[in-house]
Design an enzyme around this catalytic site. Structure first.
Site, PDB file in Angstrom:
ATOM      1  N   ASP A  87      11.582  13.347  15.088  1.00 16.25           N
ATOM      2  CA  ASP A  87      12.257  13.700  13.843  1.00 16.25           C
ATOM      3  C   ASP A  87      13.211  12.541  13.565  1.00 16.25           C
ATOM      4  OD1 ASP A  87      14.090  14.499  12.007  1.00 16.25           O
ATOM      5  OD2 ASP A  87      14.595  16.392  12.977  1.00 16.25           O
ATOM      6  N   ASP A 178       3.773  -7.127   1.324  1.00 19.61           N
ATOM      7  CA  ASP A 178       3.196  -6.978  -0.006  1.00 19.61           C
ATOM      8  C   ASP A 178       1.721  -7.266   0.207  1.00 19.61           C
ATOM      9  OD1 ASP A 178       2.037  -7.546  -2.495  1.00 19.61           O
ATOM     10  OD2 ASP A 178       4.016  -7.905  -3.347  1.00 19.61           O
ATOM     11  N   HIS A 179       0.897  -6.227   0.181  1.00 21.95           N
ATOM     12  CA  HIS A 179      -0.485  -6.440   0.639  1.00 21.95           C
ATOM     13  C   HIS A 179      -1.251  -7.411  -0.270  1.00 21.95           C
ATOM     14  CE1 HIS A 179      -1.520  -3.242  -2.231  1.00 21.95           C
ATOM     15  NE2 HIS A 179      -2.779  -3.605  -2.113  1.00 21.95           N
ATOM     16  N   HIS A 241       3.727  -6.922  -6.495  1.00 21.35           N
ATOM     17  CA  HIS A 241       2.461  -7.664  -6.533  1.00 21.35           C
ATOM     18  C   HIS A 241       2.412  -8.683  -7.687  1.00 21.35           C
ATOM     19  CE1 HIS A 241       1.646  -4.483  -3.833  1.00 21.35           C
ATOM     20  NE2 HIS A 241       1.205  -3.601  -4.690  1.00 21.35           N
TER      21      HIS A 241
HETATM   22  C1  BG6 Z   1      -0.142  -0.179  -4.346  1.00 18.61           C
HETATM   23  C2  BG6 Z   1       0.306   0.771  -5.425  1.00 18.61           C
HETATM   24  O1  BG6 Z   1       0.916  -1.003  -3.956  1.00 18.61           O
HETATM   25  O2  BG6 Z   1      -1.205  -0.986  -4.847  1.00 18.61           O
HETATM   26  C3  BG6 Z   1      -0.849   1.609  -5.933  1.00 18.61           C
HETATM   27  O3  BG6 Z   1       1.321   1.624  -4.918  1.00 18.61           O
HETATM   28  C4  BG6 Z   1      -2.013   0.740  -6.340  1.00 18.61           C
HETATM   29  O4  BG6 Z   1      -0.449   2.438  -7.019  1.00 18.61           O
HETATM   30  C5  BG6 Z   1      -2.357  -0.259  -5.244  1.00 18.61           C
HETATM   31  O5  BG6 Z   1      -3.122   1.572  -6.594  1.00 18.61           O
HETATM   32  C6  BG6 Z   1      -3.402  -1.257  -5.712  1.00 18.61           C
HETATM   33  O6  BG6 Z   1      -3.811  -2.050  -4.637  1.00 18.61           O
HETATM   34  P1  BG6 Z   1      -5.252  -2.723  -4.617  1.00 18.61           P
HETATM   35  O7  BG6 Z   1      -5.269  -3.581  -3.407  1.00 18.61           O
HETATM   36  O8  BG6 Z   1      -6.247  -1.605  -4.591  1.00 18.61           O
HETATM   37  O9  BG6 Z   1      -5.368  -3.486  -5.905  1.00 18.61           O
END
Ligand code: BG6
Length: 481
Positions: A87, A178-179, A241
């Site tokens: 928790d 930040d993917h 992004h």
């Molecule tokens: C995320 C957002 O960071 O990125 C989502 O929170 C979005 O809302 C997603 O759908 C999009 O990522 P990708 O890699 O699918 O373009």
């Protein structure tokens, strides 16, 4: 690759992100030898799971992502996972967690190295960070903190969170994910710009007319209505992004490829980011909400969304910098849910300099990020018959085999955390500037709301509201996609 000894603690170990992204990524890093004998992962979350149950979940996650794998490998990998029910507000639990981490550190000879991964609801990030500091969970070797987005909901809340984190981690130990920065074609922006004399020589305000960044999504908010309604497209996609992509497009050439030089170049650019005032927001931004169809919900009818919501599911806007190679060049962006298709695409539109050929089609450079990986030049050539010109696309494309080799963004980014490479993570100074911009737009919208203006309703599965073409700074600018 070296075996990097580490105990990794994942807050949110029973969650969707861990299952879909983190566990499969760790498995690939294990197969490649980056982590091997000397690692342990502690998954923590509220649910009362056992070590065995977590290991089963890890194996399922790996199968779901990669299908058939070497079962002996997978079993050996999963045996390094431990579960601790937790928790996040309970001090006692941090004490137990610390003990477990120390035990595992000894068992696997992890040399006091720790990676803490915050992969759960962001409202807990600050509390966890404070407890890590108070209970001294950090180890005697390296300590790194990985934080998922959103990092705050405004500059003010981001500053509070940052302070809480700084209680136990210095800025260079913090890896804000930040993917998009893990995506192949986003990582290809600097090489494209800086390793090709042909492109480098035109990457300036004299040659580039405007830049257009589109992050279109086909899906609606799905099960995330609660989160999304408090966020909206501006905070969910632009603050992170879109701004990271724009920064890579507009930053000056860094002194070297070292992460410190990359971030220094980004910061130099961001110092000159123009923060929009109310008039600029009114002229240069359009926000929308998707409407419904016979078979799909309008945004305001989605589960967990306020029926009176003024949250935008689409935004188009413009950004300008005073400094850098593109000083003064308009950079347009748009992003939205329920648009025509899932597509992330960057268009660099060049000025018309055709001279004796009169008005010609615009030259452009297009970077397709998703779903295709492609760079494409659109140029003019002669028609075979007649004296006119025709447009041609020259494409640099990935073969299906190459595309299959592209690692998932998460795998890349987690790898970078292990090897302490912060190039593709968001530094605090960048984040701060992004929030300043986003806050200015949100404040202006708030005032618009108070005067009775609402986001425009747009037809789903198209390119957002038609009014998004009104954001252009120059009369000859137009969306080329
Ligand atoms: C995320 C957002 O960071 O990125 C989502 O929170 C979005 O809302 C997603 O759908 C999009 O990522 P990708 O890699 O699918 O373009």
């Amino acid at each position: 690759m070296n075996n990097i000894p580490t105990v990794m603690i994942i807050f949110g170990g029973s969650g969707d992100l861990a299952h879909r992204k983190i566990y499969p990524a760790l498995f690939n890093l294990y197969r490649s030898g980056l982590i091997h004998d000397n690692f342990a992962v502690i998954g923590t979350a509220r649910r009362p799971w056992s070590h065995e149950y977590l290991r089963g979940q890890v194996a399922d996650a790996v199968h779901e992502t990669y299908g058939e794998v070497d079962e002996t490998d997978l079993e050996a990998f999963a045996s390094h996972f431990y579960y601790q029910s937790h928790d996040v507000t309970n001090v006692e639990h941090y004490v137990t967690l610390k003990k477990l981490a120390q035990e595992l550190d000894e068992r696997y000879s992890c040399q006091g190295n720790r990676i803490f991964y915050m992969a759960m609801a962001p409202s807990f990030f600050g509390t966890i960070a404070e407890h890590i500091a108070d209970q001294k969970l950090t180890g005697s070797g390296f300590n790194r903190l990985v934080v998922e987005k959103p990092f705050g909901t405004s500059l003010e809340t981001a500053e509070v969170l940052n302070k809480q984190i700084n209680g136990s981690f210095d800025e260079e130990q913090v890896f804000r994910i930040d993917h998009y920065l893990g995506k192949e074609m986003v990582q290809n922006i600097l090489p494209l710009r800086l390793s090709n004399p042909m492109i480098k020589s035109i990457w300036n305000k004299d040659c580039i007319k405007n830049i257009q960044v589109t992050l279109a999504e086909r899906l609606g908010v799905e099960a995330r209505g609660g989160y999304y309604d408090a966020s909206g497209a501006m905070r969910d996609m632009v603050q992170n992004h879109i701004f990271q992509i724009i920064t890579l497009l507009a930053m000056p050439e860094p002194a070297s490829l070292a992460d410190t030089d990359i971030h220094a170049a980004k910061e130099a650019l961001l110092d000159s980011l123009e923060i929009p005032d109310e008039a600029e927001v009114a002229a240069g931004f359009v926000r929308g909400q998707y409407g419904g169809t016979e078979t799909t919900f309008a945004y305001t009818s989605e589960p967990n969304v306020d029926p009176e919501s003024k949250t935008e599911t689409f935004v188009a806007g413009r950004v300008k910098f005073d400094q850098g190679p593109l000083a003064g060049v308009p950079i347009y962006f748009r992003t939205g849910k329920e648009m025509k298709e899932k597509r992330t695409r960057i268009d660099i539109v060049l000025k018309d300099m055709a001279g004796i050929y009169g008005e010609t089609g615009e030259n452009s450079i297009t970077i397709e990020v998703d779903p295709a990986s492609e760079i494409c030049l659109t140029i003019n050539g002669k028609t075979i018959q007649g004296g006119g010109l025709r447009r041609e696309r020259l494409a640099y494309k990935f073969s299906p085999e190459e595309q299959a080799q592209v690692p998932d963004g998460y795998e890349r980014l987690i790898h970078d955390v292990f090897v302490n490479d912060s190039t593709n993570f968001t530094k605090w100074k960048e984040l701060k500037r992004y929030w300043e911009f986003v806050d200015a737009v949100e404040d202006a919208w708030q005032k618009q709301n108070e005067s009775g203006q609402k986001p425009l309703t747009y037809a789903p599965y198209k390119m957002g509201p038609a009014e998004s073409k009104q954001i252009f700074a120059n009369p000859t600018d137009h969306w080329i996609y």
